[in-house]
Design a protein around this motif. Structure first.
Motif, PDB file in Angstrom:
ATOM      1  N   HIS A  95       0.828  -1.200   0.000  1.00  0.00           N
ATOM      2  CA  HIS A  95       0.000   0.000   0.000  1.00  0.00           C
ATOM      3  C   HIS A  95       0.865   1.253   0.000  1.00  0.00           C
ATOM      4  O   HIS A  95       0.608   2.200  -0.750  1.00  0.00           O
ATOM      5  N   ALA A  96       1.905   1.274   0.817  1.00  0.00           N
ATOM      6  CA  ALA A  96       2.771   2.455   0.900  1.00  0.00           C
ATOM      7  C   ALA A  96       3.498   2.714  -0.416  1.00  0.00           C
ATOM      8  O   ALA A  96       3.591   3.860  -0.868  1.00  0.00           O
ATOM      9  N   VAL A  97       3.988   1.655  -1.050  1.00  0.00           N
ATOM     10  CA  VAL A  97       4.670   1.823  -2.337  1.00  0.00           C
ATOM     11  C   VAL A  97       3.686   2.328  -3.378  1.00  0.00           C
ATOM     12  O   VAL A  97       3.980   3.265  -4.136  1.00  0.00           O
ATOM     13  N   GLY A  98       2.507   1.728  -3.430  1.00  0.00           N
ATOM     14  CA  GLY A  98       1.491   2.167  -4.382  1.00  0.00           C
ATOM     15  C   GLY A  98       1.091   3.609  -4.175  1.00  0.00           C
ATOM     16  O   GLY A  98       0.973   4.378  -5.139  1.00  0.00           O
ATOM     17  N   LEU A  99       0.913   4.014  -2.937  1.00  0.00           N
ATOM     18  CA  LEU A  99       0.520   5.387  -2.632  1.00  0.00           C
ATOM     19  C   LEU A  99       1.665   6.356  -2.893  1.00  0.00           C
ATOM     20  O   LEU A  99       1.445   7.481  -3.333  1.00  0.00           O
ATOM     21  N   SER A 100       2.891   5.930  -2.659  1.00  0.00           N
ATOM     22  CA  SER A 100       4.044   6.801  -2.893  1.00  0.00           C
ATOM     23  C   SER A 100       4.259   7.058  -4.381  1.00  0.00           C
ATOM     24  O   SER A 100       4.786   8.099  -4.754  1.00  0.00           O
ATOM     25  N   ARG A 101       3.857   6.129  -5.205  1.00  0.00           N
ATOM     26  CA  ARG A 101       4.024   6.286  -6.659  1.00  0.00           C
ATOM     27  C   ARG A 101       2.914   7.100  -7.296  1.00  0.00           C
ATOM     28  O   ARG A 101       3.121   7.761  -8.306  1.00  0.00           O
ATOM     29  N   SER A 102       1.719   7.020  -6.722  1.00  0.00           N
ATOM     30  CA  SER A 102       0.575   7.708  -7.317  1.00  0.00           C
ATOM     31  C   SER A 102      -0.477   7.983  -6.249  1.00  0.00           C
ATOM     32  O   SER A 102      -0.739   7.120  -5.410  1.00  0.00           O
ATOM     33  N   GLY A 103      -1.070   9.148  -6.319  1.00  0.00           N
ATOM     34  CA  GLY A 103      -2.132   9.487  -5.384  1.00  0.00           C
ATOM     35  C   GLY A 103      -3.457   8.844  -5.750  1.00  0.00           C
ATOM     36  O   GLY A 103      -4.392   8.828  -4.957  1.00  0.00           O
ATOM     37  N   GLY A 104      -3.538   8.292  -6.955  1.00  0.00           N
ATOM     38  CA  GLY A 104      -4.772   7.661  -7.410  1.00  0.00           C
ATOM     39  C   GLY A 104      -4.812   6.188  -7.093  1.00  0.00           C
ATOM     40  O   GLY A 104      -3.946   5.640  -6.417  1.00  0.00           O
ATOM     41  N   ALA A 105      -5.838   5.540  -7.608  1.00  0.00           N
ATOM     42  CA  ALA A 105      -5.990   4.101  -7.412  1.00  0.00           C
ATOM     43  C   ALA A 105      -4.859   3.371  -8.124  1.00  0.00           C
ATOM     44  O   ALA A 105      -4.378   3.810  -9.164  1.00  0.00           O
ATOM     45  N   SER A 106      -4.418   2.258  -7.537  1.00  0.00           N
ATOM     46  CA  SER A 106      -3.375   1.457  -8.169  1.00  0.00           C
ATOM     47  C   SER A 106      -3.510   0.017  -7.711  1.00  0.00           C
ATOM     48  O   SER A 106      -4.124  -0.270  -6.678  1.00  0.00           O
ATOM     49  N   ILE A 107      -2.911  -0.876  -8.466  1.00  0.00           N
ATOM     50  CA  ILE A 107      -2.951  -2.290  -8.120  1.00  0.00           C
ATOM     51  C   ILE A 107      -2.236  -2.532  -6.798  1.00  0.00           C
ATOM     52  O   ILE A 107      -2.707  -3.315  -5.964  1.00  0.00           O
ATOM     53  N   LEU A 108      -1.097  -1.861  -6.584  1.00  0.00           N
ATOM     54  CA  LEU A 108      -0.363  -2.052  -5.332  1.00  0.00           C
ATOM     55  C   LEU A 108      -1.176  -1.586  -4.126  1.00  0.00           C
ATOM     56  O   LEU A 108      -1.160  -2.240  -3.080  1.00  0.00           O
ATOM     57  N   ARG A 109      -1.854  -0.462  -4.259  1.00  0.00           N
ATOM     58  CA  ARG A 109      -2.693   0.006  -3.146  1.00  0.00           C
ATOM     59  C   ARG A 109      -3.814  -0.981  -2.871  1.00  0.00           C
ATOM     60  O   ARG A 109      -4.094  -1.320  -1.715  1.00  0.00           O
ATOM     61  N   SER A 110      -4.465  -1.458  -3.926  1.00  0.00           N
ATOM     62  CA  SER A 110      -5.555  -2.424  -3.762  1.00  0.00           C
ATOM     63  C   SER A 110      -5.052  -3.720  -3.139  1.00  0.00           C
ATOM     64  O   SER A 110      -5.679  -4.268  -2.229  1.00  0.00           O
ATOM     65  N   ALA A 111      -3.914  -4.204  -3.629  1.00  0.00           N
ATOM     66  CA  ALA A 111      -3.335  -5.424  -3.057  1.00  0.00           C
ATOM     67  C   ALA A 111      -2.994  -5.215  -1.587  1.00  0.00           C
ATOM     68  O   ALA A 111      -3.199  -6.099  -0.753  1.00  0.00           O
ATOM     69  N   GLY A 112      -2.491  -4.025  -1.268  1.00  0.00           N
ATOM     70  CA  GLY A 112      -2.156  -3.706   0.118  1.00  0.00           C
ATOM     71  C   GLY A 112      -3.362  -3.763   1.031  1.00  0.00           C
ATOM     72  O   GLY A 112      -3.292  -4.293   2.146  1.00  0.00           O
ATOM     73  N   VAL A 113      -4.452  -3.217   0.570  1.00  0.00           N
ATOM     74  CA  VAL A 113      -5.683  -3.238   1.370  1.00  0.00           C
ATOM     75  C   VAL A 113      -6.162  -4.675   1.560  1.00  0.00           C
ATOM     76  O   VAL A 113      -6.501  -5.091   2.679  1.00  0.00           O
ATOM     77  N   ILE A 114      -6.155  -5.450   0.486  1.00  0.00           N
ATOM     78  CA  ILE A 114      -6.622  -6.836   0.569  1.00  0.00           C
ATOM     79  C   ILE A 114      -5.747  -7.653   1.516  1.00  0.00           C
ATOM     80  O   ILE A 114      -6.255  -8.392   2.368  1.00  0.00           O
ATOM     81  N   LEU A 115      -4.425  -7.521   1.390  1.00  0.00           N
ATOM     82  CA  LEU A 115      -3.521  -8.262   2.272  1.00  0.00           C
ATOM     83  C   LEU A 115      -3.704  -7.851   3.733  1.00  0.00           C
ATOM     84  O   LEU A 115      -3.684  -8.691   4.634  1.00  0.00           O
TER      85      LEU A 115
END
Length: 133
Positions: A95-115
């Motif tokens: 989640h942190a990597v996904g959010l650090s790369r983009s303020g929008g929705a991303s696969i990493l952010r979604s995966a982070g939430v699910i995990l």
């Protein structure tokens, strides 16, 4: 169950999560210094993202660490403690990597939430299981 092995497993995951929180905090400090912002985020996208990555971790990590610690206290198998810790850490890093790369929705952010949610589910169900005599 070997309470010592469970306690050692919990110590590992608590330590790793503390390091994660420190790294995320340092990323906020770096952005603040880079942009000369002492308070708030000055609507600077990279600073906003760093603040939210740290903030989001501080919102989710403490409850997860409580679950990990209590699992160790009640003598859950070390594998359950390790799996809970791994899911939580993988989720928070993702989640942190996904959010650090983009303020929008991303696969990493979604995966982070699910995990993270899977760690919560595993921890919660296991704690309820161990609470029943």
């Amino acid at each position: 169950m070997d309470a010592t092995a469970s306690a050692h497993a919990a110590a590992l995951w608590v330590g790793l999560h503390l390091i994660l929180l420190l790294v995320l905090s340092l990323m906020v400090v770096r952005q603040r210094r880079l942009h000369g912002v002492v308070l708030g985020d000055a609507d600077i996208p990279k600073l906003v993202q760093a603040v939210r990555a740290f903030g989001n971790a501080t919102e989710y990590v403490p409850a997860g660490l409580v679950a990990i610690a209590v699992l160790a206290m009640v003598g859950a198998p070390p594998m359950v403690v390790h799996l809970s810790g791994l899911l939580l850490l993988a989720g928070r890093v993702s989640h942190a990597v996904g959010l650090s790369r983009s303020g929008g929705a991303s696969i990493l952010r979604s995966a982070g939430v699910i995990l993270t949610w899977l760690a919560y589910i595993l921890g919660g169900v296991a704690l309820i299981f161990y609470a029943i005599p």
